[in-house]
Scaffold this motif. Structure first.
Motif, PDB file in Angstrom:
ATOM      1  N   ASP A  20       0.825  -1.198   0.000  1.00  0.00           N
ATOM      2  CA  ASP A  20       0.000   0.000   0.000  1.00  0.00           C
ATOM      3  C   ASP A  20       0.864   1.256   0.000  1.00  0.00           C
ATOM      4  OD1 ASP A  20      -2.385   1.338  -0.025  1.00  0.00           O
ATOM      5  OD2 ASP A  20      -2.721   1.210   2.134  1.00  0.00           O
ATOM      6  N   VAL A  21       1.980   1.258  -0.745  1.00  0.00           N
ATOM      7  CA  VAL A  21       2.892   2.400  -0.746  1.00  0.00           C
ATOM      8  C   VAL A  21       3.221   2.794  -2.177  1.00  0.00           C
ATOM      9  CG1 VAL A  21       3.921   2.002   1.518  1.00  0.00           C
ATOM     10  CG2 VAL A  21       4.821   0.787  -0.448  1.00  0.00           C
ATOM     11  N   GLN A  22       2.204   2.917  -2.994  1.00  0.00           N
ATOM     12  CA  GLN A  22       2.425   3.257  -4.391  1.00  0.00           C
ATOM     13  C   GLN A  22       2.737   4.748  -4.538  1.00  0.00           C
ATOM     14  OE1 GLN A  22      -1.068   1.765  -6.565  1.00  0.00           O
ATOM     15  NE2 GLN A  22      -1.487   0.649  -4.695  1.00  0.00           N
ATOM     16  N   PRO A  23       3.630   5.106  -5.465  1.00  0.00           N
ATOM     17  CA  PRO A  23       3.877   6.528  -5.716  1.00  0.00           C
ATOM     18  C   PRO A  23       2.715   7.158  -6.479  1.00  0.00           C
ATOM     19  CG  PRO A  23       5.156   5.173  -7.214  1.00  0.00           C
ATOM     20  CD  PRO A  23       4.517   4.231  -6.243  1.00  0.00           C
ATOM     21  N   VAL A  24       2.533   8.459  -6.277  1.00  0.00           N
ATOM     22  CA  VAL A  24       1.527   9.199  -7.039  1.00  0.00           C
ATOM     23  C   VAL A  24       1.973   9.269  -8.495  1.00  0.00           C
ATOM     24  CG1 VAL A  24       0.396  11.435  -7.321  1.00  0.00           C
ATOM     25  CG2 VAL A  24       0.816  10.535  -5.034  1.00  0.00           C
ATOM     26  N   GLY A  25       1.061   9.040  -9.420  1.00  0.00           N
ATOM     27  CA  GLY A  25       1.381   9.076 -10.836  1.00  0.00           C
ATOM     28  C   GLY A  25       1.787  10.455 -11.315  1.00  0.00           C
ATOM     29  N   PHE A  26       2.416  10.480 -12.481  1.00  0.00           N
ATOM     30  CA  PHE A  26       2.956  11.728 -13.020  1.00  0.00           C
ATOM     31  C   PHE A  26       1.867  12.785 -13.222  1.00  0.00           C
ATOM     32  CE2 PHE A  26       3.981  14.302 -16.802  1.00  0.00           C
ATOM     33  CZ  PHE A  26       5.095  14.962 -16.325  1.00  0.00           C
ATOM     34  N   LEU A  27       0.737  12.396 -13.798  1.00  0.00           N
ATOM     35  CA  LEU A  27      -0.322  13.366 -14.075  1.00  0.00           C
ATOM     36  C   LEU A  27      -0.923  13.925 -12.795  1.00  0.00           C
ATOM     37  CD1 LEU A  27      -2.152  11.724 -17.131  1.00  0.00           C
ATOM     38  CD2 LEU A  27      -0.545  13.653 -17.114  1.00  0.00           C
ATOM     39  N   LEU A  28      -1.144  13.057 -11.796  1.00  0.00           N
ATOM     40  CA  LEU A  28      -1.693  13.540 -10.534  1.00  0.00           C
ATOM     41  C   LEU A  28      -0.708  14.456  -9.825  1.00  0.00           C
ATOM     42  CD1 LEU A  28      -3.578  10.466  -9.007  1.00  0.00           C
ATOM     43  CD2 LEU A  28      -4.540  12.587  -9.929  1.00  0.00           C
ATOM     44  N   ARG A  29       0.579  14.134  -9.895  1.00  0.00           N
ATOM     45  CA  ARG A  29       1.572  15.028  -9.298  1.00  0.00           C
ATOM     46  C   ARG A  29       1.545  16.383  -9.980  1.00  0.00           C
ATOM     47  NH1 ARG A  29       7.275  13.830  -6.812  1.00  0.00           N
ATOM     48  NH2 ARG A  29       6.586  15.757  -5.836  1.00  0.00           N
ATOM     49  N   ALA A  30       1.375  16.385 -11.302  1.00  0.00           N
ATOM     50  CA  ALA A  30       1.313  17.654 -12.031  1.00  0.00           C
ATOM     51  C   ALA A  30       0.109  18.469 -11.593  1.00  0.00           C
ATOM     52  CB  ALA A  30       1.262  17.377 -13.533  1.00  0.00           C
ATOM     53  N   VAL A  31      -1.039  17.807 -11.415  1.00  0.00           N
ATOM     54  CA  VAL A  31      -2.244  18.523 -10.957  1.00  0.00           C
ATOM     55  C   VAL A  31      -2.010  19.110  -9.573  1.00  0.00           C
ATOM     56  CG1 VAL A  31      -4.651  18.228 -10.279  1.00  0.00           C
ATOM     57  CG2 VAL A  31      -3.818  17.159 -12.368  1.00  0.00           C
ATOM     58  N   GLY A  94      -2.218  20.986  -2.698  1.00  0.00           N
ATOM     59  CA  GLY A  94      -2.270  20.169  -3.899  1.00  0.00           C
ATOM     60  C   GLY A  94      -2.211  18.678  -3.601  1.00  0.00           C
ATOM     61  N   LYS A  95      -1.382  18.291  -2.635  1.00  0.00           N
ATOM     62  CA  LYS A  95      -1.272  16.867  -2.305  1.00  0.00           C
ATOM     63  C   LYS A  95      -2.524  16.357  -1.619  1.00  0.00           C
ATOM     64  CE  LYS A  95       3.716  17.203  -2.047  1.00  0.00           C
ATOM     65  NZ  LYS A  95       3.688  18.651  -2.415  1.00  0.00           N
ATOM     66  N   LEU A  96      -3.167  17.197  -0.828  1.00  0.00           N
ATOM     67  CA  LEU A  96      -4.444  16.806  -0.241  1.00  0.00           C
ATOM     68  C   LEU A  96      -5.483  16.558  -1.330  1.00  0.00           C
ATOM     69  CD1 LEU A  96      -4.629  19.281   2.782  1.00  0.00           C
ATOM     70  CD2 LEU A  96      -4.521  16.793   2.935  1.00  0.00           C
ATOM     71  N   ALA A  97      -5.433  17.383  -2.389  1.00  0.00           N
ATOM     72  CA  ALA A  97      -6.412  17.257  -3.468  1.00  0.00           C
ATOM     73  C   ALA A  97      -6.230  15.974  -4.262  1.00  0.00           C
ATOM     74  CB  ALA A  97      -6.328  18.469  -4.395  1.00  0.00           C
ATOM     75  N   VAL A  98      -4.989  15.547  -4.468  1.00  0.00           N
ATOM     76  CA  VAL A  98      -4.736  14.362  -5.304  1.00  0.00           C
ATOM     77  C   VAL A  98      -4.455  13.112  -4.475  1.00  0.00           C
ATOM     78  CG1 VAL A  98      -3.846  15.811  -7.162  1.00  0.00           C
ATOM     79  CG2 VAL A  98      -2.239  14.822  -5.519  1.00  0.00           C
ATOM     80  N   GLY A  99      -4.462  13.237  -3.152  1.00  0.00           N
ATOM     81  CA  GLY A  99      -4.250  12.069  -2.306  1.00  0.00           C
ATOM     82  C   GLY A  99      -2.814  11.623  -2.211  1.00  0.00           C
ATOM     83  N   GLY A 100      -1.884  12.554  -2.035  1.00  0.00           N
ATOM     84  CA  GLY A 100      -0.470  12.217  -1.932  1.00  0.00           C
ATOM     85  C   GLY A 100       0.149  12.722  -0.649  1.00  0.00           C
ATOM     86  N   ARG A 101       1.313  12.195  -0.329  1.00  0.00           N
ATOM     87  CA  ARG A 101       2.081  12.629   0.833  1.00  0.00           C
ATOM     88  C   ARG A 101       3.556  12.459   0.514  1.00  0.00           C
ATOM     89  NH1 ARG A 101       0.676  12.385   6.201  1.00  0.00           N
ATOM     90  NH2 ARG A 101      -0.968  10.868   5.778  1.00  0.00           N
ATOM     91  N   ILE A 102       4.371  13.440   0.886  1.00  0.00           N
ATOM     92  CA  ILE A 102       5.810  13.346   0.679  1.00  0.00           C
ATOM     93  C   ILE A 102       6.423  12.487   1.784  1.00  0.00           C
ATOM     94  CG2 ILE A 102       7.977  14.622   0.590  1.00  0.00           C
ATOM     95  CD1 ILE A 102       6.242  14.931  -1.875  1.00  0.00           C
TER      96      ILE A 102
END
Length: 269
Positions: A20-31, A94-102
């Motif tokens: 359950d530790v997949q990286p955020v995809g390129f397009l979502l990171r751009a958004v 932005g990361k909250l919007a796309v579901g990411g965390r650094i």
């Protein structure tokens, strides 16, 4: 054994464990980056209006305006991103919007040092080049890391992955008679965990991989089971799990009853 990827884009290891530790995809990171860029520009535009007002009331002059402009640039595009990332533990608007965390590349939590490096290089690769350097860097690596991530040793991890719903296996009807006479010894903890994880994720596996993993797990569990029923490997694994669960439950109940009796005797004394 190589990893398998199912329709929901979850990565499953050879032991059928969901990673359950997949990286955020390129397009979502751009958004997400665009959202964060807009926030920075909005803060700077807000400063422009404040600057005009300060000029009107005579607080700013030509000399102090240049200093204030530099401070506004640093605050909008460096300080605010650092503060948000540290306060929100690797998140930003932005990361909250796309579901990411650094996070760090080893999966650990990123700290102030990582946020500081990312923000400093972000001013160059995101704001000064309008994301050009970040796009070039992120498009050519598997984790979509921009230059700041590569230097800081971080990447953006997905935190909105589908969660596996644990369920208690039910004894198949074909094993009802076998369960009355079966002798299932205690399994090694690691093997028991692998069997439990397989049963939870089996519906997500491709049919061929499902049969292969079940057979491999059963071959490891076979020395602890007697007799071996003439059914599929997955059914046997279900039966083993149900029997071990029921026996452990009864053992815990017996231990509780013994503890209650012992407590009652002590009170009586």
């Amino acid at each position: 054994m190589s990893a398998s990827i199912d329709a929901s884009d979850e990565v499953l290891s050879g032991e059928a464990v969901a990673i359950d530790v997949q990286p955020v995809g390129f397009l979502l990171r751009a958004v997400g980056a665009i959202i964060d860029m807009l926030l920075g520009f909005l803060l700077f535009i807000l400063w422009i209006f404040v600057r005009i007002w300060l000029f009107d009331i005579g607080i700013l002059d030509e000399a102090t305006d240049r200093i204030a402009m530099v401070v506004a640039l640093v605050v909008s595009f460096v300080v605010v991103p650092i503060a948000m990332e540290v306060a929100l533990k690797g998140r930003s608007l932005g990361k909250l919007a796309v579901g990411g965390r650094i996070v760090r590349v080893d999966g650990g939590a990123a700290g102030f040092r990582h946020a500081f490096i990312r923000a400093l290089l972000g001013a160059l690769e995101i704001y000064m080049t309008l994301g050009g350097i970040a796009v070039l860097a992120g498009a050519f690596n598997a984790r979509s890391q921009r230059l700041g991530d590569m230097v800081a040793g971080t990447y953006s991890q997905r935190v909105r992955t589908p969660k596996l719903v644990p369920h208690a296996p039910v004894l198949p009807p074909s094993l009802a008679g076998w369960a009355q006479v079966a002798d299932v010894a205690r399994l090694p903890d690691r093997l028991a965990r692998r069997i439990s994880q397989f049963l939870q994720t089996a519906p997500r596996l491709a049919p061929g991989a499902r049969v292969r993993v079940a057979q491999e797990l059963l071959s490891e569990a076979a020395p602890f089971v007697s007799p071996m029923p003439p059914v599929s490997a997955e059914e046997v694994l279900v039966g083993i799990t149900v029997l071990r669960r029921e026996r452990e439950r009864r053992a815990l109940q017996n231990a509780d009853r013994r503890a209650e009796k012992l407590t009652g005797r002590r009170i009586g004394v």
